[in-house]
Each structure stands twice: as structure tokens, then as C-alpha cells.
Design an enzyme around this catalytic site. Sequence first.
Site, short mmCIF file in Angstrom:
data_model
loop_
_atom_site.label_atom_id
_atom_site.label_comp_id
_atom_site.label_asym_id
_atom_site.label_seq_id
_atom_site.Cartn_x
_atom_site.Cartn_y
_atom_site.Cartn_z
N GLY A 10 0.82 -1.21 0.00
CA GLY A 10 0.00 0.00 0.00
C GLY A 10 0.85 1.25 0.00
O GLY A 10 0.47 2.29 0.55
N GLY A 13 -0.57 4.75 -1.16
CA GLY A 13 -1.67 5.39 -0.46
C GLY A 13 -1.25 6.63 0.29
O GLY A 13 -0.10 7.07 0.22
N GLN A 14 -2.22 7.18 1.03
CA GLN A 14 -1.97 8.45 1.72
C GLN A 14 -0.83 8.31 2.74
O GLN A 14 0.08 9.13 2.78
CB GLN A 14 -3.25 8.92 2.43
CG GLN A 14 -3.13 10.34 2.95
CD GLN A 14 -4.21 10.71 3.95
OE1 GLN A 14 -4.93 9.85 4.46
NE2 GLN A 14 -4.33 11.99 4.23
N ASP A 36 2.37 -1.70 -4.50
CA ASP A 36 0.96 -1.32 -4.54
C ASP A 36 0.35 -1.99 -5.75
O ASP A 36 1.08 -2.51 -6.61
CB ASP A 36 0.80 0.22 -4.60
CG ASP A 36 -0.52 0.66 -3.95
OD1 ASP A 36 -1.58 0.15 -4.36
OD2 ASP A 36 -0.48 1.47 -3.02
N ARG A 38 -1.20 -0.48 -8.08
CA ARG A 38 -0.90 0.33 -9.26
C ARG A 38 0.27 1.26 -8.94
O ARG A 38 0.69 1.35 -7.79
CB ARG A 38 -2.12 1.11 -9.74
CG ARG A 38 -2.72 2.06 -8.73
CD ARG A 38 -4.02 2.66 -9.26
NE ARG A 38 -5.08 1.66 -9.34
CZ ARG A 38 -5.88 1.34 -8.33
NH1 ARG A 38 -5.74 1.93 -7.16
NH2 ARG A 38 -6.82 0.42 -8.46
N ASP A 54 -0.90 -7.06 -5.71
CA ASP A 54 -2.31 -7.02 -5.32
C ASP A 54 -2.37 -7.67 -3.94
O ASP A 54 -2.05 -8.86 -3.80
CB ASP A 54 -3.11 -7.80 -6.36
CG ASP A 54 -4.58 -7.94 -5.99
OD1 ASP A 54 -4.95 -7.59 -4.85
OD2 ASP A 54 -5.35 -8.42 -6.85
N TYR A 144 -15.72 -0.69 7.81
CA TYR A 144 -14.31 -0.35 8.02
C TYR A 144 -13.95 -0.47 9.50
O TYR A 144 -12.95 -1.10 9.87
CB TYR A 144 -14.08 1.07 7.51
CG TYR A 144 -12.69 1.61 7.73
CD1 TYR A 144 -11.58 1.05 7.11
CD2 TYR A 144 -12.49 2.73 8.54
CE1 TYR A 144 -10.32 1.58 7.29
CE2 TYR A 144 -11.23 3.27 8.72
CZ TYR A 144 -10.15 2.69 8.10
OH TYR A 144 -8.89 3.21 8.28
N LYS A 148 -11.36 -3.04 11.27
CA LYS A 148 -10.20 -2.59 12.04
C LYS A 148 -10.23 -3.17 13.46
O LYS A 148 -9.20 -3.57 14.00
CB LYS A 148 -10.14 -1.05 12.08
CG LYS A 148 -9.70 -0.43 10.77
CD LYS A 148 -8.27 -0.82 10.39
CE LYS A 148 -7.77 -0.23 9.11
NZ LYS A 148 -6.49 -0.77 8.65
#
Length: 318
Positions: A10, A13-14, A36, A38, A54, A144, A148
Site C-alpha cells: 500500500g 496510499g496516503q 501497490d 498500481r 495485489d 471499516y 479494524k
Amino acid sequence: MQSETILILGAGGQIGTELTMELRKVHGGANVVASDIRAAAPIVMESGPFETVDASDPKRIAEVIDQYKVTQVYHLVALLSATSERIGIPAWHLNMNSLFEVMELCVSRGIKKMFWPSSIAVFGPTTPKANVPQQTVIEPTTIYGMSKYAGELWCDYYFKKKGLDVRSIRYPGLIGYKSAPGGGTTDYAVEIFYAAKQSKQYTCFLNAESRLPMMYMPDAIRATLQLMDAPADKLSIRHSYNITGIDFTPAELATAIQQEIPDFKIDYNPDFRQAIADSWPGSIDGSWAKKDWGWVPQYDLQGMVKDMLLNIPVPATV
Ligand code: SER
């Protein structure tokens, strides 16, 4: 320092974008493998190895772990609150299954240390609204948040039963200018800065009084590195740590922005994300993180606002 080879799942990501860059500063670009599904930001792609992975494909994760002889994993892949509500059960599968697979791979490959992010989304409407203690009522009402919370229980389980030194933080809403969030309920607190700089007007998808726990990205990255560097025997929480950041409402954030950009205007048009925000608390007590590994945030609201506005690119003039 023992040399580590770190895999980040990941990395586009942010959190991943900024964490990859910080970890590369500490461990050297070649020792931090970004991955990631992509392509990530050019800065991530160009500063060290990048693999297309993936996270729902454990064979591919195993391949990369073996290829680079990975010694630590940061598993950051997840679909955030708003996206998870939109797509339903598949979000649960991605968030949960990838966690199991990565923890199992760590155990089978002898990888001792892992990071996995949790979130203030684990809290629900029955949690106290202010200064939520580390141990409290936890009855999340979003997919979500449920994923978590279940994940936190599994982290504790893998630590106790399988000796995996997995560490975790319940991140608040994260605000930064180097990478964009996607699909979260707290994303308004990033969008608002671009709008303030570009059109001086923002229509917020939460109402004016939605107080939520937030944090400026430099603090979040520092917290992550600090937790990962802490001696294992100091960590009394193996679910996930509450951490203190800043809390504010959209109205308070708008006022803070108006101190820098006086003609900035905000209005409100709450959508389905309002119900998600309403189920979360407004502020967090991070005293366990402070006691166990010395966590103290550096940025307050105005400090974060000034820094964001300074660093967001000025819109191109037509
Ligand atoms: N920022 C996340 C979200 O809004 C919360 O962890 O979904």
C-alpha cells in the site's frame, strides 16, 4: 543497527507515500521495497524498488518477500470508511483477508516485526465522545470500523500465540499535502485546503459541528517510526494504540483557514458520510502511547493550517 529490508504494502496510499520516503531516509532507498496494486507517486517509484502487488494475492506477496528477503512488513492496504460502506462485504474481505495472509506469511517466513494501521473508526456511538480512553466501549457500526477492530484482536492474538511483534496505531483523520486520501470520512479536512487555495470556497460534506480526532501527517509518520523503534518490552498494548493529535470541527478548521485567507468561504451539504462521522468520537486520550513510547504531537491546529497552506501548490494562473 541491524540492517532491515522492509516491505510496504500500500505504498501508493496516503500514509504509504510519506512513510516509504521516511523509511528510505532511515534505512536507505534500496532496503525499502514499495508495493501497490498500481503505480505510486513518481517520488516513490524513483527512490527505490517498487513491485506491483495485489494485496489480495498472497502468492504474489510471498514472492516479493522471498525475492528481497524481507525482514519487516508495513501492511497499509485497506479500503477506508466511506468506500467500505459503498462496496460492502468485498471491503471486509480485502481488509481482513489481507491481514491474515500477511501475518501468516510473516510467521512462515520468520519475519518478526510488522506494522498494521488501525483507526479511530473502531469506536462507535456507544463510545464516550470526548477523550476516549485506550480501553473503552468498542461497538463500531461501519464495515471499516468492524474490520479494524477485528484486526486489532487478531494482532493481539498473533503477538501472544505466534510471537509476531506486530505493532499498531489507531490513526485519527490524517491531513497532508504530499499524498491524497481516498474514500475516508475525514477527507474533507484535506480537500478544504485545496479549495481554499484554488477557489476560496468549499462545500463540506459534514456539518459544521462534526468534531473528529485528526493529525497532521508529519506527526503521524513520526508516531509510526517512534512506535516501531520502541523496545518491545515497553509496549503494553498489542491491540492498537490510541494517539493524541488535534481535534476540531469543520467550522473551527474554516476559521483557522480564514486567519490566513480572510475571504475563504465555507458552506455545508452533509451526505451519507455524516452518519459515519456521528458514530465516531471527537477526541482521543493517548496517555498509554505517551507512557509506553513517549508519544507527544508537535502540531496544533494553527500550526498545521499554516504549514498546509504554505506547501499546497499555488493554482496555475490562466
Ligand atoms: N480517515 C479514515 C476514514 O475517514 C478514518 O481512519 O475512513
